[in-house]
Design a protein around this motif. Structure first.
Motif, PDB file in Angstrom:
ATOM      1  N   ASP A 341       0.812  -1.219   0.000  1.00  0.00           N
ATOM      2  CA  ASP A 341       0.000   0.000   0.000  1.00  0.00           C
ATOM      3  C   ASP A 341       0.846   1.270   0.000  1.00  0.00           C
ATOM      4  OD1 ASP A 341      -2.375  -1.347  -0.003  1.00  0.00           O
ATOM      5  OD2 ASP A 341      -2.851  -1.011   2.104  1.00  0.00           O
ATOM      6  N   PHE A 342       2.168   1.120   0.100  1.00  0.00           N
ATOM      7  CA  PHE A 342       3.013   2.283   0.334  1.00  0.00           C
ATOM      8  C   PHE A 342       4.187   2.308  -0.643  1.00  0.00           C
ATOM      9  CE2 PHE A 342       0.891   0.993   4.205  1.00  0.00           C
ATOM     10  CZ  PHE A 342       0.354   2.173   4.683  1.00  0.00           C
ATOM     11  N   GLY A 343       4.959   3.403  -0.587  1.00  0.00           N
ATOM     12  CA  GLY A 343       6.163   3.470  -1.395  1.00  0.00           C
ATOM     13  C   GLY A 343       6.444   4.791  -2.074  1.00  0.00           C
ATOM     14  N   SER A 344       5.477   5.710  -2.114  1.00  0.00           N
ATOM     15  CA  SER A 344       5.698   6.970  -2.823  1.00  0.00           C
ATOM     16  C   SER A 344       6.111   8.073  -1.856  1.00  0.00           C
ATOM     17  CB  SER A 344       4.441   7.399  -3.589  1.00  0.00           C
ATOM     18  OG  SER A 344       3.456   7.891  -2.694  1.00  0.00           O
ATOM     19  N   TYR A 362      -8.716   3.967  -1.454  1.00  0.00           N
ATOM     20  CA  TYR A 362      -8.705   2.509  -1.633  1.00  0.00           C
ATOM     21  C   TYR A 362      -7.351   1.945  -1.227  1.00  0.00           C
ATOM     22  CZ  TYR A 362      -9.184  -2.093  -3.780  1.00  0.00           C
ATOM     23  OH  TYR A 362      -9.233  -3.451  -3.992  1.00  0.00           O
ATOM     24  N   SER A 363      -7.368   0.912  -0.408  1.00  0.00           N
ATOM     25  CA  SER A 363      -6.156   0.220   0.030  1.00  0.00           C
ATOM     26  C   SER A 363      -6.045  -1.107  -0.712  1.00  0.00           C
ATOM     27  CB  SER A 363      -6.220  -0.032   1.539  1.00  0.00           C
ATOM     28  OG  SER A 363      -5.392  -1.103   1.921  1.00  0.00           O
ATOM     29  N   PRO A 364      -5.049  -1.269  -1.575  1.00  0.00           N
ATOM     30  CA  PRO A 364      -4.900  -2.538  -2.301  1.00  0.00           C
ATOM     31  C   PRO A 364      -4.746  -3.736  -1.370  1.00  0.00           C
ATOM     32  CG  PRO A 364      -3.550  -0.828  -3.324  1.00  0.00           C
ATOM     33  CD  PRO A 364      -4.070  -0.256  -2.039  1.00  0.00           C
ATOM     34  N   HIS A 365      -4.028  -3.570  -0.292  1.00  0.00           N
ATOM     35  CA  HIS A 365      -3.830  -4.689   0.629  1.00  0.00           C
ATOM     36  C   HIS A 365      -5.145  -5.112   1.280  1.00  0.00           C
ATOM     37  CE1 HIS A 365      -2.040  -7.321   3.606  1.00  0.00           C
ATOM     38  NE2 HIS A 365      -2.577  -6.616   4.577  1.00  0.00           N
ATOM     39  N   ARG A 366      -5.945  -4.128   1.690  1.00  0.00           N
ATOM     40  CA  ARG A 366      -7.219  -4.432   2.342  1.00  0.00           C
ATOM     41  C   ARG A 366      -8.329  -4.700   1.328  1.00  0.00           C
ATOM     42  NH1 ARG A 366      -4.623  -0.834   5.784  1.00  0.00           N
ATOM     43  NH2 ARG A 366      -4.714  -1.387   8.010  1.00  0.00           N
ATOM     44  N   ARG A 367      -8.096  -4.254   0.108  1.00  0.00           N
ATOM     45  CA  ARG A 367      -9.080  -4.395  -0.982  1.00  0.00           C
ATOM     46  C   ARG A 367     -10.383  -3.678  -0.637  1.00  0.00           C
ATOM     47  NH1 ARG A 367      -9.126 -10.673  -1.901  1.00  0.00           N
ATOM     48  NH2 ARG A 367     -10.827 -10.126  -3.312  1.00  0.00           N
ATOM     49  N   ARG A 368     -10.234  -2.535  -0.014  1.00  0.00           N
ATOM     50  CA  ARG A 368     -11.379  -1.681   0.333  1.00  0.00           C
ATOM     51  C   ARG A 368     -10.838  -0.292   0.690  1.00  0.00           C
ATOM     52  NH1 ARG A 368     -11.073  -0.904   5.709  1.00  0.00           N
ATOM     53  NH2 ARG A 368     -10.225  -2.554   7.040  1.00  0.00           N
ATOM     54  N   ASN A 369     -11.746   0.670   0.813  1.00  0.00           N
ATOM     55  CA  ASN A 369     -11.343   1.990   1.274  1.00  0.00           C
ATOM     56  C   ASN A 369     -10.973   1.930   2.751  1.00  0.00           C
ATOM     57  OD1 ASN A 369     -12.215   2.581  -1.278  1.00  0.00           O
ATOM     58  ND2 ASN A 369     -13.360   4.406  -0.705  1.00  0.00           N
ATOM     59  N   HIS A 370     -10.061   2.815   3.143  1.00  0.00           N
ATOM     60  CA  HIS A 370      -9.512   2.714   4.500  1.00  0.00           C
ATOM     61  C   HIS A 370      -9.263   4.083   5.089  1.00  0.00           C
ATOM     62  CE1 HIS A 370      -7.132   1.370   7.879  1.00  0.00           C
ATOM     63  NE2 HIS A 370      -6.037   1.966   7.431  1.00  0.00           N
TER      64      HIS A 370
END
Length: 605
Positions: A341-344, A362-370
């Motif tokens: 979810d991070f890196g930028s 949207y959080s790719p790891h959670r596959r939902r908004n966070h």
């Protein structure tokens, strides 16, 4: 009346326990003579009695319905471990010598997280006292102790505790913890205690025998959830609220770190965490200096920090995982598990401005908004770090940042945390680049439980793609390997890094622009796609500009500051920090040539 056993003096002790489903409850006094004394049933399922002929050090258990004997759920001491009897403690026997201690504002905390068992070779509270001068010299003014509630065996992180009022016997017990807090306060150091209210450890958990402390309405990674919102939950809440006040009052603890509050399942209109915040606020009304609640939550939910009048819980601060994850991914390049979810650099810049990175996206790891937006917060509402027990110990091999990145990146990590507009926290040994891992360890006695822990650890690492064999958490080897090597901090690169940490902490304390944690005065500029971050912080007494270059190459950067004169006060490239020797300009030019993997600090009077 308070729960547990309370010695009143003159060989008289008061006992009180909650057990609403039992028809008969007695206290079985085991020493110095064997006696069985019935308790009287009062309101709301409480049983109590005041008994004479009971001296400090008496061992006891409660007898339930005439046959089942169990330790006291609110035991202050378990000298023979989680399966043994409880012990009567005379808390008035300890002579406190911290009357001069006036506490510290949370905004001034520089926190040092430690694990009692691995912080020193001895692994005791007493041994920590001998190390306090080193911490004070470094600039630390608050230590955070991982949980000390009585757990099974002698090796554990502390999150498997089952007697939340007890103090681990192998660490030094009641007396040892009081001596440590007393010594810390005399040295000008606050004490934060990590407590666990979201679950109990699986071995030695006898609460089920007394009352509905748990509910099957919700499931947690550790089994049935603690009952915070179902029938009889009022008294369950009281058990935990009294525990919080017990640490603050009886042990003079300055703040509590609440473990994983996102795992406290509570759908009530007046949540337990809100009630807890109110209890501490009432406590503070009668104290010389305020005590604090610091929550660990991975929900990015500002309700933890909002006032109760605005529907929040009213806690003073929380751990900010987003800051750690954003910085970790930039320094290491790791992108597996939740790091995907991070890196930028833009994310790190966002965290510098408001703590949370995910505020509804949207959080790719959670596959939902966070997450949600942390409105009306200040820097002291967030505790930030680049290493802590979770982020190291929950790696497959428990490897520290010093094993993942080079020396220049370690310096960048230190400056990013310590010059941030938040409350900084170090993990023990970080200041000199400790090489020993910090691994997960337990010392259970149940073979089935031991095997379950081993399998559970193996499952945890699948999402990260780590393929090494999982170290045996039950083995004594991982515990011994996790102990600090203090000598590393006084020679070679370790001495240099420690000196830089000390310098950065001094700078933070001395410069008003850095000690002021007003987020509205923080100005951020990035150089995307290059990983460069420029942070300007302001106060009435001047301004500080810090420019971080996380790139492996040199590049030109326009900080876009005011045209007033900026004077250089610190650079990581200096040879005293084992840098390249590159010298940044003494005054800030319009375009600055940045050395690879470096930071520079300028000041404007």
């Amino acid at each position: 009346m308070k729960l547990g056993s309370h010695y009143l003096g003159h060989e008289t002790c008061q006992f009180r326990v909650w057990s609403p489903t039992r028809k008969q409850v007695s206290v079985h006094l085991l020493s110095p003579e064997d006696r069985l004394v019935p308790l009287t049933q009062g309101k709301n399922g409480y049983w109590e009695a005041t008994i004479e002929g009971v001296s400090p050090g008496t061992y006891y258990q409660y007898q339930l319905d005439g046959d089942l004997e169990r330790p006291d759920p609110a035991s202050h001491s378990q000298p023979k471990g989680v399966h043994g009897p409880s012990e009567v403690i005379d808390h008035s026997a300890f002579i406190w010598q911290d009357e001069a201690w006036q506490g510290l504002p949370l905004s001034q905390y520089v926190i040092y997280e430690l694990h009692v068992g691995t912080f020193t070779p001895e692994g005791t509270f007493d041994a920590i006292i001998d190390r306090l001068p080193d911490l004070v010299d470094l600039g630390i003014n608050a230590i955070e102790i991982m949980p000390v509630a009585q757990f099974p065996g002698s090796r554990n992180w502390g999150y498997d505790g089952t007697f939340i009022y007890g103090v681990q016997n192998s660490y030094g017990g009641v007396e040892g913890l009081k001596k440590l807090v007393n010594a810390c306060h005399q040295a000008g150091v606050a004490v934060i205690l990590d407590v666990v209210y979201n679950h109990f450890g699986p071995e030695g958990n006898y609460l089920w025998a007394y009352a509905p402390y748990f509910t099957d309405r919700y499931k947690t990674p550790w089994g049935d959830a603690v009952n915070f919102d179902q029938a009889d939950s009022n008294e369950v809440r009281e058990f935990f609220i009294q525990n919080t006040l017990y640490w603050l009052e009886t042990y003079h603890i300055d703040a509590l770190r609440l473990d994983a509050v996102h795992a406290i399942y509570d759908l009530s209109a007046q949540p337990f965490l809100q009630q807890l915040g109110a209890a501490v606020e009432r406590f503070n009304e009668s104290t010389v200096y305020p005590r604090y609640l610091i929550a660990e939550s991975d929900l990015n939910d500002v309700r933890v920090l909002q006032s109760r009048e605005d529907g929040g819980f009213g806690h003073a601060s929380q751990w900010c995982d987003d800051f750690h994850h954003g910085l970790h991914t930039i320094l290491t390049g790791e992108n597996s598990g939740y790091y995907c979810d991070f890196g930028s650099i833009e994310q790190l810049a966002k965290s510098f401005k408001q703590g949370y990175i995910y505020t509804g996206e949207y959080s790719p790891h959670r596959r939902r908004n966070h997450g949600n937006i942390p409105k009306n917060t200040t820097g002291e509402n967030f505790v930030v770090c680049i290493q802590n027990h979770d982020q190291i110990g929950n790696r497959l091999l428990g490897d520290r940042l010093s094993q993942l990145v080079n020396f220049e990146r370690l310096k960048l990590a230190a400056a990013t945390v310590l010059l941030s507009p938040f409350v900084p926290m170090l993990f023990m040994g970080e200041e000199y680049g400790e090489k020993a891992p910090f691994q997960y360890f337990v010392s259970h006695s149940d073979p089935g439980l031991i095997e379950g822990v081993r399998k559970g650890r193996a499952e945890e690492f699948k999402s990260f793609g780590w393929e090494n064999e999982v170290p045996d958490p039950q083995g004594e080897t991982v515990f011994e390997q996790s102990k600090l090597h203090w000598e590393q901090g006084f020679t070679g690169a370790g001495k240099v890094l420690r000196s830089l940490y000390k310098t950065l902490i001094e700078l933070r304390k001395q410069k008003p622009a850095l000690s002021r944690l007003d987020l509205s005065s923080v100005q951020i500029l990035t150089a995307s796609p290059q990983k460069v971050l420029s942070v300007q912080r302001q106060s009435d007494q001047g301004a500080i500009l810090v420019i971080f270059n996380y790139e492996e190459s040199s590049l030109d950067f326009n900080p876009q500051c005011s045209h007033s004169t900026w004077q250089k006060i610190l650079e990581s490239t200096a040879t005293q920090w084992q840098g390249s020797g590159y010298s940044y300009p003494e005054t800030l030019p319009e375009t600055l040539s940045l050395a690879p993997l470096s930071f520079v600090v300028y000041e404007q009077p």
